[in-house]
Design an enzyme around this catalytic site. Structure first.
Site, PDB file in Angstrom:
ATOM      1  N   GLY A  77      28.687  20.732   1.040  1.00 17.56           N
ATOM      2  CA  GLY A  77      27.727  20.719   2.152  1.00 17.56           C
ATOM      3  C   GLY A  77      28.296  21.389   3.389  1.00 17.56           C
ATOM      4  O   GLY A  77      29.506  21.561   3.513  1.00 17.56           O
ATOM      5  N   ARG A  82      27.232  23.433  -4.364  1.00 21.27           N
ATOM      6  CA  ARG A  82      27.875  22.219  -4.870  1.00 21.27           C
ATOM      7  C   ARG A  82      28.217  22.412  -6.332  1.00 21.27           C
ATOM      8  O   ARG A  82      27.629  23.240  -7.017  1.00 21.27           O
ATOM      9  CB  ARG A  82      26.933  21.027  -4.736  1.00 21.27           C
ATOM     10  CG  ARG A  82      26.818  20.506  -3.322  1.00 21.27           C
ATOM     11  CD  ARG A  82      26.236  19.109  -3.308  1.00 21.27           C
ATOM     12  NE  ARG A  82      26.103  18.613  -1.956  1.00 21.27           N
ATOM     13  CZ  ARG A  82      27.081  18.054  -1.273  1.00 21.27           C
ATOM     14  NH1 ARG A  82      28.274  17.915  -1.810  1.00 21.27           N
ATOM     15  NH2 ARG A  82      26.873  17.626  -0.040  1.00 21.27           N
ATOM     16  N   ASP A 137      31.802  13.636   6.699  1.00 21.64           N
ATOM     17  CA  ASP A 137      31.870  12.171   6.697  1.00 21.64           C
ATOM     18  C   ASP A 137      33.255  11.651   7.091  1.00 21.64           C
ATOM     19  O   ASP A 137      33.440  10.448   7.226  1.00 21.64           O
ATOM     20  CB  ASP A 137      31.519  11.622   5.306  1.00 21.64           C
ATOM     21  CG  ASP A 137      30.072  11.892   4.930  1.00 21.64           C
ATOM     22  OD1 ASP A 137      29.299  12.304   5.807  1.00 21.64           O
ATOM     23  OD2 ASP A 137      29.723  11.688   3.752  1.00 21.64           O
ATOM     24  N   GLU A 149      23.768   6.650   6.125  1.00 17.66           N
ATOM     25  CA  GLU A 149      22.935   6.780   4.920  1.00 17.66           C
ATOM     26  C   GLU A 149      23.354   5.871   3.765  1.00 17.66           C
ATOM     27  O   GLU A 149      22.525   5.434   2.982  1.00 17.66           O
ATOM     28  CB  GLU A 149      22.925   8.235   4.431  1.00 17.66           C
ATOM     29  CG  GLU A 149      24.283   8.731   3.974  1.00 17.66           C
ATOM     30  CD  GLU A 149      24.239  10.154   3.416  1.00 17.66           C
ATOM     31  OE1 GLU A 149      25.116  10.932   3.780  1.00 17.66           O
ATOM     32  OE2 GLU A 149      23.341  10.465   2.623  1.00 17.66           O
ATOM     33  N   ILE A 154      23.005  18.038  12.655  1.00 18.00           N
ATOM     34  CA  ILE A 154      24.348  17.831  13.223  1.00 18.00           C
ATOM     35  C   ILE A 154      25.435  18.548  12.424  1.00 18.00           C
ATOM     36  O   ILE A 154      26.512  18.804  12.935  1.00 18.00           O
ATOM     37  CB  ILE A 154      24.716  16.335  13.387  1.00 18.00           C
ATOM     38  CG1 ILE A 154      24.938  15.649  12.047  1.00 18.00           C
ATOM     39  CG2 ILE A 154      23.671  15.589  14.184  1.00 18.00           C
ATOM     40  CD1 ILE A 154      25.624  14.318  12.193  1.00 18.00           C
ATOM     41  N   ARG A 155      25.175  18.879  11.166  1.00 19.59           N
ATOM     42  CA  ARG A 155      26.258  19.506  10.412  1.00 19.59           C
ATOM     43  C   ARG A 155      26.145  21.036  10.348  1.00 19.59           C
ATOM     44  O   ARG A 155      26.988  21.696   9.768  1.00 19.59           O
ATOM     45  CB  ARG A 155      26.369  18.918   9.014  1.00 19.59           C
ATOM     46  CG  ARG A 155      25.268  19.307   8.075  1.00 19.59           C
ATOM     47  CD  ARG A 155      25.510  18.737   6.688  1.00 19.59           C
ATOM     48  NE  ARG A 155      24.745  19.477   5.716  1.00 19.59           N
ATOM     49  CZ  ARG A 155      24.752  19.247   4.428  1.00 19.59           C
ATOM     50  NH1 ARG A 155      25.504  18.273   3.940  1.00 19.59           N
ATOM     51  NH2 ARG A 155      24.041  19.970   3.601  1.00 19.59           N
TER      52      ARG A 155
HETATM   53  O1  F6P Z   1      29.090  15.338   1.444  1.00 15.20           O
HETATM   54  C1  F6P Z   1      28.860  15.011   2.747  1.00 15.20           C
HETATM   55  C2  F6P Z   1      27.409  14.823   3.062  1.00 15.20           C
HETATM   56  O2  F6P Z   1      27.271  15.149   4.391  1.00 15.20           O
HETATM   57  C3  F6P Z   1      26.889  13.424   2.803  1.00 15.20           C
HETATM   58  O3  F6P Z   1      27.049  12.510   3.834  1.00 15.20           O
HETATM   59  C4  F6P Z   1      25.452  13.692   2.511  1.00 15.20           C
HETATM   60  O4  F6P Z   1      24.939  12.723   1.681  1.00 15.20           O
HETATM   61  C5  F6P Z   1      25.488  14.979   1.810  1.00 15.20           C
HETATM   62  O5  F6P Z   1      26.567  15.682   2.324  1.00 15.20           O
HETATM   63  C6  F6P Z   1      24.187  15.690   1.861  1.00 15.20           C
HETATM   64  O6  F6P Z   1      24.331  17.052   1.545  1.00 15.20           O
HETATM   65  P1  F6P Z   1      23.313  17.906   0.668  1.00 15.20           P
HETATM   66  O7  F6P Z   1      21.957  17.405   0.970  1.00 15.20           O
HETATM   67  O8  F6P Z   1      23.563  19.298   1.110  1.00 15.20           O
HETATM   68  O9  F6P Z   1      23.712  17.668  -0.746  1.00 15.20           O
END
Ligand code: F6P
Length: 445
Positions: free
Chosen positions: A93, A159, A215, A314, A369-370
């Protein structure tokens, strides 16, 4: 033979590809310096423990205390820069600072070591696998000059794992000597598998990771890059939730933040903007119903003060809903049920049952935020991590990550970085600060 020192079943010693025989081009900058509070000599080590009690409970002589190899430039290096070819990949992510790390690696490699063949592999581990057809990106100082002004990653990401044998085939075909992997625990497990294949084949390719986790759940690295930017952004959502809640009768704001197994963003964002009344994290299960449950607490809070703000990570409260089908994402992470809407529904029902007025506003800034540009702190942190990673790789270190432990930059074997998850300790200082800031009980129920 002496047993190697291990922590969590993983060795602390970092593997190297062989002896360093080449003078580092950075030699003129190094000089002779002793270890101080601001510098660590390459022969020294950074202790794992930092209190008298922790150190004395080891019951070992001083020179056997567990510690990490310090990061930093070595006087002698393994690779000949003029013949070195480098690969960089970003996986998993998004996280603020990914582009900064890429930029830092490229600039350090070219400007200081004189390495000028650097390839970016696209979309995570897919980038090595022929069937995906992703072309490589030539990474030059010009190409990366301003990429730190944007969030995301110029290399793209994905991923999931790919066959490490196929990845090493690709690295060999392209005569890559060093691979930098920027990613979280799944990615780092992949990087370890790649370095194992490299070792089995007797090849000399250094694999160095820069741990990435929004995280902040990778152990022994104090705080991960991008984390500070992320929680600063998250704090803005708490402020917004608070403005909404205080502006309406019976106002309740809910802010749902990322944090699958670790509630660091929720805790830090709350402390950064002390407007939250309740923080819910995966590390502390909670009860909704009953006198000591969350719902009664929240209703009393609203009845007394007129409003309340709840911050929920979450992964919190995953035990509240049972019987859902199990599934995983491409990284192998169990898919979670969305606690935010469930919490909103239960609060709405509870307030209605008790005839208490409610104006609920729900904010989920997760992806916002990310995906933002890194803040100045993370600009500094990412460039220093990138420098450390380049020094480590050029000296032939492999199967390792760079990190920052007790404010010193260190090398850590990948095995240790993936040995367990960094989590908020309910008996630790951070959670105590959250309790002090919010006034909430230690746990609900
Ligand atoms: O892996 C970190 C993270 O930010 C988690 O907190 C979150 O569940 C996940 O990535 C969500 O990422 P994506 O929706 O891109 O799989």
């Amino acid at each position: 033979m002496e047993e190697p020192l291990t922590i969590e079943g993983a060795e602390l010693e970092v593997r190297t590809l062989g002896p360093c025989r080449i003078d580092s081009p950075l030699l003129p900058l190094l000089g002779e310096r002793p270890t101080t509070q601001h510098y660590i000599d390459e022969g020294d080590k950074v202790l794992l423990d930092d209190t008298l009690t922790m150190i004395s409970s080891r019951k070992v002589p001083l020179d056997e205390l567990p510690g990490f190899e310090p990061a930093g430039p070595r006087r002698k290096i393994y690779f000949d820069p003029s013949k070195t070819r480098v690969g960089i990949v970003t996986c998993g992510g998004l996280c603020p600072g990914l582009n900064n790390v890429i930029r830092g690696l490229v600039l350090e490699l070219t400007n200081h070591y004189g390495v000028n063949r650097i390839f970016g592999f696209r979309h995570g581990y897919q980038g090595f696998i022929a069937k995906y057809g992703h072309s490589v990106v030539d990474l030059t100082p010009e190409r990366v000059a301003h990429i730190d002004e944007d969030g995301g990653t110029i290399l793209g990401t994905s991923r999931g794992q790919q066959d490490p044998d196929e990845i090493v085939d690709c690295l060999s075909r392209m005569n890559i000597n060093i691979l930098f992997v920027i990613g979280g625990d799944g990615t780092l497990r992949g990087a370890r598998a790649i370095s194992r294949v490299v070792a089995e084949r007797g090849e000399k390719i250094a694999v160095v990771g820069i741990p990435k986790t929004i995280d902040n759940d990778i152990p022994y690295i104090d705080q991960s890059f991008g984390f500070q930017t992320a929680f600063a952004k998250a704090a803005e959502s708490i402020r917004a939730a608070s403005a909404e809640a205080t502006s309406a009768p019976g106002g309740v704001g809910i802010v749902r933040l990322m944090g699958r197994h670790s509630g660091f963003i929720a805790c830090y964002a709350t402390l950064a903007k002390s407007d939250a009344d309740v923080v819910l994290i995966p590390e502390l299960p909670f009860t909704l119903e009953g006198e000591r449950g969350l719902l009664t607490y929240l209703r009393h809070r609203v009845e007394k003060r007129g409003h309340a703000v709840v911050v929920v990570a979450e992964g919190a409260g995953q035990d509240l809903v049972t019987g859902l089908p199990e599934s995983s994402d491409a990284s192998g992470n169990r898919k979670l049920f969305d606690i935010g809407p469930e919490l909103s529904r239960r609060i709405t029902d509870h307030f209605a049952e008790h005839g208490t007025e409610l104006n609920l506003k729900y904010i989920d800034p997760s992806y916002h935020i990310r995906s933002v540009q890194a803040n100045p702190y993370d600009n500094v942190y990412t460039i220093r991590l990138a420098h450390a990673a380049v020094h480590a790789a050029m000296s032939g270190r492999t199967e390792m990550v760079v990190g920052r432990w007790r404010r010193r930059f260190i090398h850590m074997p990948i095995a240790l970085a993936v040995s367990h998850r960094n989590q908020v300790d309910p008996a630790g200082d951070l959670w105590m600060s959250v309790l002090e800031a919010t006034g909430q009980p230690y746990r609900f129920g």
